[in-house]
Scaffold this active site. Structure first.
Site, short mmCIF file in Angstrom:
data_model
loop_
_atom_site.label_atom_id
_atom_site.label_comp_id
_atom_site.label_asym_id
_atom_site.label_seq_id
_atom_site.Cartn_x
_atom_site.Cartn_y
_atom_site.Cartn_z
N SER A 187 -23.17 -12.59 -12.48
CA SER A 187 -22.17 -11.98 -11.60
C SER A 187 -22.30 -10.45 -11.51
O SER A 187 -21.29 -9.73 -11.60
CB SER A 187 -20.75 -12.39 -12.03
N LEU A 219 -15.39 3.16 -32.41
CA LEU A 219 -15.84 2.16 -31.42
C LEU A 219 -15.90 2.83 -30.05
O LEU A 219 -14.96 3.52 -29.65
CB LEU A 219 -14.84 0.99 -31.37
N ARG A 253 -1.65 -16.25 -10.83
CA ARG A 253 -2.90 -15.71 -11.37
C ARG A 253 -2.68 -14.41 -12.14
O ARG A 253 -3.33 -14.16 -13.16
CB ARG A 253 -3.91 -15.48 -10.25
N TRP A 267 -13.17 -6.82 -4.92
CA TRP A 267 -12.37 -6.29 -3.80
C TRP A 267 -12.12 -7.36 -2.75
O TRP A 267 -11.19 -7.25 -1.95
CB TRP A 267 -13.08 -5.10 -3.13
N HIS A 290 -4.02 -12.60 -15.78
CA HIS A 290 -4.61 -11.27 -16.01
C HIS A 290 -3.83 -10.50 -17.08
O HIS A 290 -4.42 -9.80 -17.90
CB HIS A 290 -4.67 -10.46 -14.71
N ASP A 341 -13.87 -13.78 -18.25
CA ASP A 341 -13.62 -14.65 -17.10
C ASP A 341 -12.65 -15.78 -17.46
O ASP A 341 -12.57 -16.20 -18.61
CB ASP A 341 -14.96 -15.21 -16.61
N ARG A 379 -19.82 -14.66 -22.20
CA ARG A 379 -19.08 -14.99 -20.98
C ARG A 379 -18.13 -16.13 -21.30
O ARG A 379 -18.55 -17.20 -21.74
CB ARG A 379 -19.99 -15.38 -19.81
N SER A 416 -15.14 -6.18 -10.73
CA SER A 416 -16.48 -6.02 -10.14
C SER A 416 -16.38 -5.46 -8.72
O SER A 416 -15.32 -5.51 -8.09
CB SER A 416 -17.19 -7.37 -10.11
#
Ligand code: IPE
Ligand code: IPE
Ligand code: MG
Length: 248
Positions: A193, A132, A34, A70, A38, A21, A185, A66
């Site tokens: 969340s 992994l 933004r 949307w 990302h 986050d 987090r 998540s």
């Protein structure tokens, strides 16, 4: 405590899950859009995957999109879909070479068919890798996962008395993956969340104000060192109390 290079050796968590986050605030603080946050977050993910391999973490689950995401503006949602596609195109060969097994948790059928195909192809290509396991939570919601599991159980004609924790676990997207030992987090929010709400029953939490794009290997090591000092009791008593009942 670990030295400067490796986190506390004996208690490396088998499974680390991360709520990545703070990308938006990271960008905002730099006067960037933004989506630049990302993209920076994606760059950082590469570093953390490497660190997991180096430190001996066996499962890494990352929350990337998540079921509630949307609800963001169309441009941001499209940008995030594009980033997922791009990551698969650009990173898959390297991840495969490093022995990373890719898995997806969430509702794949809600994504663009072209992306679905790429995800399935990545899963197939890497399915025998052992170093992994990288679980990508994309179009994932913990409540949605439980709804899917209940529906499948009913479809399979499971009888009420057959339902137990082990069976529910087998019907979740995370079937076959141990519960997370440590959930990290970034960016300081103190909430779940809708992430792994069943699996997090006894996970240890580590929350840091650092935004995800700045959560580098040193920050990750700090989280693992903190984890190594935790006393996980699972509702029981610590070993020292069991040895000295008079102190209980
Ligand atoms: C996390 O960063 C990434 C996703 C949810 C896709 P955010 O986009 O939530 O960043 P903030 O919380 O707005 O800073
Ligand atoms: C959680 O972050 C989802 C991901 C990191 C993908 P959000 O930014 O969507 O969570 P809230 O809205 O702050 O709870
Ligand atoms: Mg956020």
């Amino acid at each position: 405590m670990g030295d400067n290079d490796t986190p506390s050796g004996s208690k490396i968590p088998t499974h680390v899950a991360i709520i990545m986050d703070g990308n938006g605030r990271w960008a905002l603080s730099r006067g960037l859009p933004r989506l630049a946050g990302h993209r920076a977050g994606t760059e950082n993910l590469r570093r953390i995957i490497r660190a997991c391999v180096e430190f001996g973490v066996k499962y890494l689950t990352i929350y990337a999109f998540s079921t509630e995401n949307w609800g963001r503006p169309r441009e941001e949602v499209d940008g995030l879909m594009h980033i997922l596609e791009n990551v698969i195109d650009k990173e898959l060969a390297e991840l495969h070479k490093e022995g990373v097994q890719l898995r997806h948790i969430g509702r794949l059928e809600g994504l663009d068919p072209k992306i679905q195909e790429k995800v399935l192809n990545a899963i197939e290509l890497t399915k025998n890798n052992q170093r992994l396991v990288l679980n990508v939570a994309f179009n994932y919601g913990g409540r949605d996962e439980i709804i899917c599991a209940v529906r499948k159980m009913i479809q399979d004609g499971v009888r009420p008395e057959e339902v137990d924790e082990e069976m529910v676990g087998r019907y979740l997207f995370t079937a076959g993956v141990p519960d997370p030992d440590l959930i990290i987090r970034t960016s300081g929010e103190l909430r779940i969340s809708n992430f792994l709400i069943w699996q997090a029953a006894y996970s240890e939490w580590y929350v840091t104000p650092v935004y995800w794009p700045d959560f580098n290997k040193d920050e990750f090591r700090k989280a693992l060192d903190t984890y190594a000092q935790r006393d996980r009791r699972f509702g029981g008593l610590t070993a020292s109390v069991e040895d000295n009942p008079s102190h209980a």
